[in-house]
Design a protein around this motif. Sequence first.
Motif, PDB file in Angstrom:
ATOM      1  N   ARG A 233      -6.624  -3.592   1.200  1.00  0.00           N
ATOM      2  CA  ARG A 233      -7.317  -2.443   1.807  1.00  0.00           C
ATOM      3  C   ARG A 233      -6.628  -2.030   3.118  1.00  0.00           C
ATOM      4  O   ARG A 233      -6.415  -0.849   3.382  1.00  0.00           O
ATOM      5  N   SER A 234      -6.255  -3.031   3.923  1.00  0.00           N
ATOM      6  CA  SER A 234      -5.582  -2.725   5.202  1.00  0.00           C
ATOM      7  C   SER A 234      -4.221  -2.084   4.968  1.00  0.00           C
ATOM      8  O   SER A 234      -3.833  -1.157   5.678  1.00  0.00           O
ATOM      9  N   ARG A 236      -3.330  -0.383   2.364  1.00  0.00           N
ATOM     10  CA  ARG A 236      -3.623   0.966   1.863  1.00  0.00           C
ATOM     11  C   ARG A 236      -3.845   1.931   3.034  1.00  0.00           C
ATOM     12  O   ARG A 236      -3.420   3.086   3.011  1.00  0.00           O
ATOM     13  N   ALA A 237      -4.513   1.430   4.076  1.00  0.00           N
ATOM     14  CA  ALA A 237      -4.830   2.292   5.218  1.00  0.00           C
ATOM     15  C   ALA A 237      -3.646   2.438   6.172  1.00  0.00           C
ATOM     16  O   ALA A 237      -3.663   3.289   7.055  1.00  0.00           O
ATOM     17  N   SER A 238      -2.609   1.603   5.993  1.00  0.00           N
ATOM     18  CA  SER A 238      -1.447   1.668   6.900  1.00  0.00           C
ATOM     19  C   SER A 238      -0.476   2.728   6.399  1.00  0.00           C
ATOM     20  O   SER A 238      -0.686   3.351   5.358  1.00  0.00           O
TER      21      SER A 238
END
Length: 383
Positions: A233-234, A236-238
């Motif tokens: 998830r992290s 993906r957000a980067s």
Amino acid sequence: MGEEAPEFRVKSVTLESKGCLQNAIDIGDKAYVVGRSDDDPKSSITIKILDKLTQTWVVPTVLGTHPTLTSSHSAIPVNCERILIIEKGVPLNDSIWFLEVDTPFVKQQSKLKGTEVVAWSKGVIGEGQKPVVISGPSGVGKGTLIAKLMKEYPSKFGFSVSHTTRSPREKEIDGVHYHFTERSKMEEEISEGKFLEFAHVHGNVYGTSIEAVESVTDEGKRCILDIDVQGARSVRASSLEAIFIFVCPPSFEELEKRLRARGTETEEQIQKRLRNARAELDQSNSPGLFDHLLVNDDLEVFYENLKKLLSLDDDHEDSNDSSIKDGKATACYSILSKTNSEILLQSENNEAEKGTTNLLSLDLSLSGGAPGRTRGLKIFSVN
Ligand SMILES: Nc1nc2c(ncn2[C@@H]2O[C@H](COP(=O)(O)OP(=O)(O)O)[C@@H](O)[C@H]2O)c(=O)[nH]1
Ligand SMILES: Nc1ncnc2c1ncn2[C@@H]1O[C@H](COP(=O)(O)OP(=O)(O)O)[C@@H](O)[C@H]1O
């Protein structure tokens, strides 16, 4: 925050410098002074920021790996977010650097630390292949799959070696399977912005350092990350563009069987991993998180499916003949001019040597990139 003017002399606040020990780059109300001390040119690169309204100097927190030191560089602002710095006397591949002064990454880090922050990002010619993120519950077969892939394609894939605070298993090697580390050291490095992501998993901290991913891509290999769902998830957000694959077990009973058969965990640890597995399986369907769900029932079928999936995503070569793909030759370029879309670099060699070109055009349609590297640079020979 304010402090006395730095010892070294600021020659002038100009938009561009022909190549010197230090230069000042104007962006808005600030001047960024990038350079080395006149007294000690071999000292590391220093960055000072002059707030022109208040006439105060700030020494920012500098993140990322800085350029290898050369005697000279030239610099120019690309936009209000970054400064381009060209180092001289090193291979072209090592000469292009960006100092991020107001990118989203820098803003986020500045907020976290409560200080002024700048970050180095190395310019890389061409795109690397998208990294592959593999997630799935403990015991589903991620490690087995990755080992198989690396064995068959040792020069094509490279593993992102994570940091973890858990103890090594019997056959695990420090630096190969994980960087085994102390919690306090890891937390310090996380606060220094060295990690792309981190998460608390099964009672330990796990994290992917920026270098773990970028060093694989620098070798020209496709990076494989084995990380949990929170980590996925992290990422993906980067700003790191990757392919996200979730590995499912054929059944919960089979997952438990594999975990027990592996024999690396205590009963208590197995119970914890099984509890977490249910939550991870629930999250595998989160909208927009995973690109592909693959079931690992028969290992050979599963492996063939993964291979098919990865070969579908091959990058295309740039077909433009004048693009520079090999930047290994030592280069001595300075910045000649800038428009909105390109920067012209001029060779300072008296006569164009073999392998070097007199005038280069650097395409500025930058796509961002992960912290630490600015990939996808296109450089063309002009003459
Ligand atoms: N977020 C995150 N998770 C990680 C990282 N490295 C490993 N993991 C995950 O941590 C979990 C536990 O890994 P490990 O202790 O090696 O146990 P295993 O999955 O049972 O082999 C797995 O889900 C891994 O995918 C990392 O760098 N970041
Ligand atoms: N398709 C499969 N069928 C049966 N056993 C498997 C299969 N894939 C992996 N295994 C076994 O399951 C255990 C857990 O696999 P592992 O790769 O360590 O999982 P993870 O890395 O996801 O925790 C290992 O003993 C491995 O040999």
